[in-house]
Write an enzyme that holds these catalytic residues in place. Sequence first.
Site, PDB file in Angstrom:
ATOM      1  N   ASN A 100      23.588 -24.775  -5.118  1.00 29.79           N
ATOM      2  CA  ASN A 100      22.741 -24.170  -6.136  1.00 29.79           C
ATOM      3  C   ASN A 100      23.352 -24.439  -7.505  1.00 29.79           C
ATOM      4  O   ASN A 100      24.480 -24.043  -7.774  1.00 29.79           O
ATOM      5  CB  ASN A 100      22.608 -22.668  -5.926  1.00 29.79           C
ATOM      6  CG  ASN A 100      21.599 -22.043  -6.894  1.00 29.79           C
ATOM      7  OD1 ASN A 100      20.414 -21.971  -6.620  1.00 29.79           O
ATOM      8  ND2 ASN A 100      22.096 -21.585  -8.043  1.00 29.79           N
ATOM      9  N   HIS A 145      16.264 -24.336 -12.807  1.00 27.76           N
ATOM     10  CA  HIS A 145      15.752 -24.125 -14.162  1.00 27.76           C
ATOM     11  C   HIS A 145      16.460 -25.001 -15.195  1.00 27.76           C
ATOM     12  O   HIS A 145      17.694 -25.136 -15.167  1.00 27.76           O
ATOM     13  CB  HIS A 145      15.946 -22.670 -14.622  1.00 27.76           C
ATOM     14  CG  HIS A 145      15.746 -21.638 -13.588  1.00 27.76           C
ATOM     15  ND1 HIS A 145      14.498 -21.266 -13.144  1.00 27.76           N
ATOM     16  CD2 HIS A 145      16.637 -20.894 -12.890  1.00 27.76           C
ATOM     17  CE1 HIS A 145      14.632 -20.324 -12.220  1.00 27.76           C
ATOM     18  NE2 HIS A 145      15.918 -20.096 -12.038  1.00 27.76           N
ATOM     19  N   ASN A 175     -31.411 -62.747  -7.009  1.00 33.15           N
ATOM     20  CA  ASN A 175     -30.167 -63.336  -7.490  1.00 33.15           C
ATOM     21  C   ASN A 175     -29.276 -62.253  -8.088  1.00 33.15           C
ATOM     22  O   ASN A 175     -29.702 -61.502  -8.976  1.00 33.15           O
ATOM     23  CB  ASN A 175     -30.493 -64.392  -8.546  1.00 33.15           C
ATOM     24  CG  ASN A 175     -29.249 -65.003  -9.170  1.00 33.15           C
ATOM     25  OD1 ASN A 175     -28.171 -64.985  -8.578  1.00 33.15           O
ATOM     26  ND2 ASN A 175     -29.419 -65.560 -10.363  1.00 33.15           N
ATOM     27  N   GLY A 225     -34.274 -62.340 -10.763  1.00 33.32           N
ATOM     28  CA  GLY A 225     -34.730 -63.645 -10.324  1.00 33.32           C
ATOM     29  C   GLY A 225     -34.861 -63.675  -8.816  1.00 33.32           C
ATOM     30  O   GLY A 225     -34.011 -63.160  -8.093  1.00 33.32           O
ATOM     31  N   ALA A 240      30.205 -19.703 -15.551  1.00 29.18           N
ATOM     32  CA  ALA A 240      29.151 -19.934 -16.526  1.00 29.18           C
ATOM     33  C   ALA A 240      29.744 -20.469 -17.826  1.00 29.18           C
ATOM     34  O   ALA A 240      30.795 -20.042 -18.281  1.00 29.18           O
ATOM     35  CB  ALA A 240      28.392 -18.643 -16.797  1.00 29.18           C
ATOM     36  N   ARG A 294      12.489 -39.017 -12.329  1.00 29.44           N
ATOM     37  CA  ARG A 294      12.563 -40.406 -12.775  1.00 29.44           C
ATOM     38  C   ARG A 294      12.964 -41.321 -11.617  1.00 29.44           C
ATOM     39  O   ARG A 294      13.335 -40.853 -10.537  1.00 29.44           O
ATOM     40  CB  ARG A 294      13.541 -40.511 -13.945  1.00 29.44           C
ATOM     41  CG  ARG A 294      13.032 -39.801 -15.200  1.00 29.44           C
ATOM     42  CD  ARG A 294      14.113 -39.631 -16.236  1.00 29.44           C
ATOM     43  NE  ARG A 294      14.675 -40.919 -16.660  1.00 29.44           N
ATOM     44  CZ  ARG A 294      15.727 -41.022 -17.463  1.00 29.44           C
ATOM     45  NH1 ARG A 294      16.325 -39.920 -17.916  1.00 29.44           N
ATOM     46  NH2 ARG A 294      16.186 -42.216 -17.813  1.00 29.44           N
ATOM     47  N   TYR A 351      26.799 -40.380 -19.411  1.00 31.37           N
ATOM     48  CA  TYR A 351      26.924 -41.545 -20.291  1.00 31.37           C
ATOM     49  C   TYR A 351      28.048 -41.314 -21.290  1.00 31.37           C
ATOM     50  O   TYR A 351      28.069 -40.308 -22.011  1.00 31.37           O
ATOM     51  CB  TYR A 351      25.595 -41.755 -21.021  1.00 31.37           C
ATOM     52  CG  TYR A 351      25.533 -42.980 -21.901  1.00 31.37           C
ATOM     53  CD1 TYR A 351      25.874 -44.243 -21.410  1.00 31.37           C
ATOM     54  CD2 TYR A 351      25.116 -42.879 -23.222  1.00 31.37           C
ATOM     55  CE1 TYR A 351      25.802 -45.369 -22.208  1.00 31.37           C
ATOM     56  CE2 TYR A 351      25.026 -44.000 -24.034  1.00 31.37           C
ATOM     57  CZ  TYR A 351      25.384 -45.241 -23.523  1.00 31.37           C
ATOM     58  OH  TYR A 351      25.300 -46.356 -24.328  1.00 31.37           O
ATOM     59  N   ALA A 369      20.944 -22.376 -14.103  1.00 30.40           N
ATOM     60  CA  ALA A 369      20.124 -22.792 -15.237  1.00 30.40           C
ATOM     61  C   ALA A 369      20.987 -23.457 -16.300  1.00 30.40           C
ATOM     62  O   ALA A 369      22.110 -23.043 -16.570  1.00 30.40           O
ATOM     63  CB  ALA A 369      19.411 -21.585 -15.824  1.00 30.40           C
ATOM     64  N   TYR A 375      19.353 -31.010 -16.452  1.00 27.58           N
ATOM     65  CA  TYR A 375      19.267 -32.459 -16.351  1.00 27.58           C
ATOM     66  C   TYR A 375      20.328 -32.938 -15.372  1.00 27.58           C
ATOM     67  O   TYR A 375      21.538 -32.737 -15.588  1.00 27.58           O
ATOM     68  CB  TYR A 375      19.489 -33.137 -17.702  1.00 27.58           C
ATOM     69  CG  TYR A 375      19.666 -34.634 -17.548  1.00 27.58           C
ATOM     70  CD1 TYR A 375      18.587 -35.453 -17.208  1.00 27.58           C
ATOM     71  CD2 TYR A 375      20.926 -35.226 -17.701  1.00 27.58           C
ATOM     72  CE1 TYR A 375      18.752 -36.818 -17.029  1.00 27.58           C
ATOM     73  CE2 TYR A 375      21.095 -36.591 -17.526  1.00 27.58           C
ATOM     74  CZ  TYR A 375      20.009 -37.385 -17.193  1.00 27.58           C
ATOM     75  OH  TYR A 375      20.176 -38.732 -16.997  1.00 27.58           O
TER      76      TYR A 375
END
Length: 342
Positions: A262, A248, A55, A22, A308, A218, A272, A265, A251
Amino acid sequence: MSAPGAAATIATMRLADPTGYGRIVRGAEGDVERVVETKVPGDATAEELLIDEVNTGLIVFDGAALRDALPQVGAHTAQGERYLPDVLPVLRSTGARVAAHEVADPDLTLGVNDRRQLAEVRAIAQQRIFDRLAAAGVTVVAPGATSIDVGVELGEDTLVEPGVVLRGATRSGARCHLGPQSTLIDTTLGDDVTVRHTYATDAEIHDRVSVGPFAYLRPGTVLREGAKVGTYVEIKNSDIGPGSKVPHLSYIGDADVGEQTNLGAGTITANYDGRNKHRTTIGARVHGGVDTSFVAPVTVGDDAWTAAGSVVTGDVPPGALAVARAKQRNIEGYDARQRSDD
């Protein structure tokens, strides 16, 4: 976009080929008189078809003025349809002003009516982000295989490999190597950081840190200068000290680790107890043996060692060796007795 004192402000743009759009008809004072449709022959005159201002489909109205004017819009096109832009002459007939806002970039007016158009608009936005980063000295190796949010900031000479996704308020310093196949969400990186095949969210990574491949950082993770997080390592809500290594298959959750430590692994912080989370504190220059579990809350002093396979449930004094495992016992002739029972 709305102009002060205007009952309506319409967004326009100028095109070399305005076919299908338009046309904007302006008055002597420069205000918009009307929009002439061109989809069907007969809606526009030959002179109006020469107008290159069109337009975009974007109009900002004064709500009360629009409500009063809408009932007066008639079906004046060759198709017998009612068009919203036809409200503009109605507004002008009441003495109201209709202003125009000329858009310099046509891409800003693109409509999104389906998933295909959404993909097209996203591709344009992504390319502009890549262009901005390139101008700042960042190399994106494969733009088609990379996704970067507009709020992401990357330092000079940073390299972004294929498969990288950068989201939210992610920031990096200079000379970082990101990817391949890494996702960083609201994560801050210092200078000279290497991150490969890593998923990180709300993490803080300091200078000269190496992460991955296949690491998971995380929220609450802090990796201090020169630290290393290696293959298949998950870190959560933990502070890993300068020069410390979690190389390696480990967690580390809810832990504070000192410098130059250090952790071997298979290291686990058992944070927890079934009801509450507890922290583990590991000092500086600690040598953690492979397959060590730290059952929180527990504190390991500076320069301590763990054997270990240990399950550490009590504090370890500085410089001590913690051995927390059952004594090995060999049962002679066990295999023969098993076979004789068959």
